[in-house]
Scaffold this motif. Structure first.
Motif, PDB file in Angstrom:
ATOM      1  N   ASN A   1       0.864  -1.175   0.000  1.00 62.66           N
ATOM      2  CA  ASN A   1       0.000   0.000   0.000  1.00 62.66           C
ATOM      3  C   ASN A   1       0.901   1.225   0.000  1.00 62.66           C
ATOM      4  N   ALA A   2       0.970   1.921  -1.118  1.00 62.73           N
ATOM      5  CA  ALA A   2       1.905   3.035  -1.289  1.00 62.73           C
ATOM      6  C   ALA A   2       1.723   4.110  -0.221  1.00 62.73           C
ATOM      7  N   GLU A   3       0.495   4.450   0.093  1.00 61.24           N
ATOM      8  CA  GLU A   3       0.245   5.493   1.094  1.00 61.24           C
ATOM      9  C   GLU A   3       0.723   5.049   2.481  1.00 61.24           C
ATOM     10  N   GLY A   4       0.433   3.804   2.835  1.00 59.68           N
ATOM     11  CA  GLY A   4       0.880   3.277   4.119  1.00 59.68           C
ATOM     12  C   GLY A   4       2.394   3.206   4.209  1.00 59.68           C
ATOM     13  N   ILE A   5       3.035   2.725   3.149  1.00 60.19           N
ATOM     14  CA  ILE A   5       4.498   2.620   3.132  1.00 60.19           C
ATOM     15  C   ILE A   5       5.125   4.005   3.241  1.00 60.19           C
ATOM     16  N   LYS A   6       4.525   4.987   2.597  1.00 59.68           N
ATOM     17  CA  LYS A   6       5.030   6.358   2.696  1.00 59.68           C
ATOM     18  C   LYS A   6       4.988   6.839   4.146  1.00 59.68           C
ATOM     19  N   LYS A   7       3.925   6.502   4.875  1.00 62.46           N
ATOM     20  CA  LYS A   7       3.830   6.893   6.292  1.00 62.46           C
ATOM     21  C   LYS A   7       4.934   6.247   7.117  1.00 62.46           C
ATOM     22  N   VAL A   8       5.196   4.966   6.839  1.00 62.51           N
ATOM     23  CA  VAL A   8       6.262   4.268   7.553  1.00 62.51           C
ATOM     24  C   VAL A   8       7.600   4.947   7.299  1.00 62.51           C
ATOM     25  N   VAL A   9       7.915   5.193   6.049  1.00 60.36           N
ATOM     26  CA  VAL A   9       9.206   5.790   5.687  1.00 60.36           C
ATOM     27  C   VAL A   9       9.340   7.181   6.297  1.00 60.36           C
ATOM     28  N   GLU A  10       8.296   7.982   6.187  1.00 54.31           N
ATOM     29  CA  GLU A  10       8.352   9.341   6.752  1.00 54.31           C
ATOM     30  C   GLU A  10       8.591   9.300   8.258  1.00 54.31           C
ATOM     31  N   GLN A  11       7.858   8.418   8.951  1.00 51.61           N
ATOM     32  CA  GLN A  11       8.019   8.343  10.402  1.00 51.61           C
ATOM     33  C   GLN A  11       9.413   7.837  10.774  1.00 51.61           C
ATOM     34  N   GLN A  12       9.874   6.800  10.101  1.00 51.76           N
ATOM     35  CA  GLN A  12      11.196   6.254  10.399  1.00 51.76           C
ATOM     36  C   GLN A  12      12.291   7.315  10.221  1.00 51.76           C
ATOM     37  N   PHE A  13      12.215   8.055   9.125  1.00 51.81           N
ATOM     38  CA  PHE A  13      13.254   9.050   8.877  1.00 51.81           C
ATOM     39  C   PHE A  13      13.108  10.274   9.771  1.00 51.81           C
ATOM     40  N   GLU A  14      11.906  10.606  10.187  1.00 55.26           N
ATOM     41  CA  GLU A  14      11.730  11.713  11.132  1.00 55.26           C
ATOM     42  C   GLU A  14      12.378  11.359  12.465  1.00 55.26           C
ATOM     43  N   PHE A  15      12.095  10.156  12.968  1.00 60.94           N
ATOM     44  CA  PHE A  15      12.764   9.715  14.191  1.00 60.94           C
ATOM     45  C   PHE A  15      14.265   9.560  13.949  1.00 60.94           C
ATOM     46  N   GLY A  16      14.647   9.083  12.776  1.00 61.21           N
ATOM     47  CA  GLY A  16      16.065   8.935  12.452  1.00 61.21           C
ATOM     48  C   GLY A  16      16.817  10.248  12.549  1.00 61.21           C
ATOM     49  N   LYS A  17      16.228  11.326  12.051  1.00 57.30           N
ATOM     50  CA  LYS A  17      16.862  12.653  12.157  1.00 57.30           C
ATOM     51  C   LYS A  17      17.006  13.074  13.613  1.00 57.30           C
ATOM     52  N   GLN A  18      15.986  12.812  14.410  1.00 57.04           N
ATOM     53  CA  GLN A  18      16.032  13.155  15.829  1.00 57.04           C
ATOM     54  C   GLN A  18      17.136  12.367  16.538  1.00 57.04           C
ATOM     55  N   ILE A  19      17.264  11.100  16.195  1.00 59.54           N
ATOM     56  CA  ILE A  19      18.290  10.248  16.794  1.00 59.54           C
ATOM     57  C   ILE A  19      19.684  10.706  16.385  1.00 59.54           C
ATOM     58  N   LEU A  20      19.863  11.018  15.116  1.00 57.45           N
ATOM     59  CA  LEU A  20      21.156  11.549  14.660  1.00 57.45           C
ATOM     60  C   LEU A  20      21.499  12.848  15.366  1.00 57.45           C
ATOM     61  N   ALA A  21      20.521  13.714  15.530  1.00 61.33           N
ATOM     62  CA  ALA A  21      20.733  14.986  16.235  1.00 61.33           C
ATOM     63  C   ALA A  21      21.138  14.749  17.688  1.00 61.33           C
ATOM     64  N   GLY A  22      20.691  13.614  18.247  1.00 60.91           N
ATOM     65  CA  GLY A  22      21.075  13.252  19.605  1.00 60.91           C
ATOM     66  C   GLY A  22      22.425  12.563  19.698  1.00 60.91           C
ATOM     67  N   GLY A  23      23.077  12.379  18.552  1.00 65.41           N
ATOM     68  CA  GLY A  23      24.431  11.833  18.537  1.00 65.41           C
ATOM     69  C   GLY A  23      24.527  10.326  18.420  1.00 65.41           C
ATOM     70  N   LEU A  24      23.423   9.655  18.102  1.00 64.65           N
ATOM     71  CA  LEU A  24      23.446   8.206  17.921  1.00 64.65           C
ATOM     72  C   LEU A  24      23.089   7.866  16.475  1.00 64.65           C
ATOM     73  N   VAL A  25      23.375   6.651  16.071  1.00 66.54           N
ATOM     74  CA  VAL A  25      23.130   6.196  14.705  1.00 66.54           C
ATOM     75  C   VAL A  25      21.902   5.281  14.687  1.00 66.54           C
ATOM     76  N   PRO A  26      20.869   5.644  13.941  1.00 67.31           N
ATOM     77  CA  PRO A  26      19.660   4.815  13.938  1.00 67.31           C
ATOM     78  C   PRO A  26      19.740   3.641  12.969  1.00 67.31           C
ATOM     79  N   ILE A  27      19.215   2.499  13.423  1.00 65.65           N
ATOM     80  CA  ILE A  27      18.903   1.394  12.508  1.00 65.65           C
ATOM     81  C   ILE A  27      17.469   1.611  12.139  1.00 65.65           C
ATOM     82  N   ILE A  28      17.205   1.783  10.871  1.00 68.12           N
ATOM     83  CA  ILE A  28      15.835   2.016  10.392  1.00 68.12           C
ATOM     84  C   ILE A  28      15.303   0.707   9.858  1.00 68.12           C
ATOM     85  N   GLU A  29      14.220   0.220  10.489  1.00 69.12           N
ATOM     86  CA  GLU A  29      13.699  -1.107  10.153  1.00 69.12           C
ATOM     87  C   GLU A  29      12.210  -1.016   9.861  1.00 69.12           C
TER      88      GLU A  29
END
Length: 191
Positions: free
Chosen positions: A163-191
């Motif tokens: 489901n393209a719309e659902g997958i887009k939500k997953v990717v957006e959320q993962q990368f939004e948290f990923g940016k926050q984690i990087l800003a906190g000085g850690l490296v995210p595993i995005i799964e």
């Protein structure tokens, strides 16, 4: 394309441990051990380990699961020779192994790079996917993890349908948290 939008700066790479961990993760083969059962999965893990329900309760199940993890982590077979990293549950990160904070023990005694599970579980299925539930207090958790020389984080979403719309939500959320984690000085595993 995400990696082109974020650059590590000196504030993100502020310890020798982080630099050594980055080098190890980038150059060494091995697997990442999942030692991150949460409250929801801990009873099942204990049962699989051979414990019956009368052997643990709500109050002591995290002690029991930590004892199990300590036996795993202190085993001679559990070392940086085979294990590249270990994903820890927050409760495990906050405990000790042989009188050392768990992440410190893993890194300094076992040469195993510590990661931290940061997600708080999955939201109900919607649009063919399960995004993560909100992660309250993430910035504070990242600070605590960084202070303990945790290298990175793990978080999980689930895609059940194409489901393209659902997958887009997953990717957006993962990368939004990923940016926050990087800003906190850690490296995210995005799964």
């Amino acid at each position: 394309h995400f990696s082109n939008r974020f650059t590590f700066t000196p504030q993100h790479i502020n310890t020798m441990a982080f630099e050594a961990q980055m080098k190890r993760v980038g150059e060494v083969d091995g697997f990442i051990a999942a030692l991150d059962q949460s409250g929801g999965s801990t009873p099942k893990a204990l049962k699989l380990y051979g414990m019956t329900e009368d052997m643990f309760n709500e109050e002591n199940m995290f002690d029991k699961i930590h004892d199990m993890r300590v036996r795993i982590m202190t085993s001679k077979a559990f070392s940086g020779e085979r294990v590249l990293g270990a994903i820890l549950f927050e409760n495990t990160m906050d405990r000790t192994v042989n009188d050392l904070p768990t992440p410190t023990y893993l890194w300094k005694e076992k040469n195993v790079v510590p990661f931290l599970k940061v997600d708080k579980g999955l939201a109900p299925l919607e649009g063919g996917v399960q995004i993560m539930k909100p992660i309250p207090g993430l910035d504070e958790l990242l600070k605590r993890a960084k202070a303990l020389d945790v290298f990175g984080t793990k978080m999980r979403s689930v895609i059940k349908e194409a489901n393209a719309e659902g997958i887009k939500k997953v990717v957006e959320q993962q990368f939004e948290f990923g940016k926050q984690i990087l800003a906190g000085g850690l490296v995210p595993i995005i799964e």
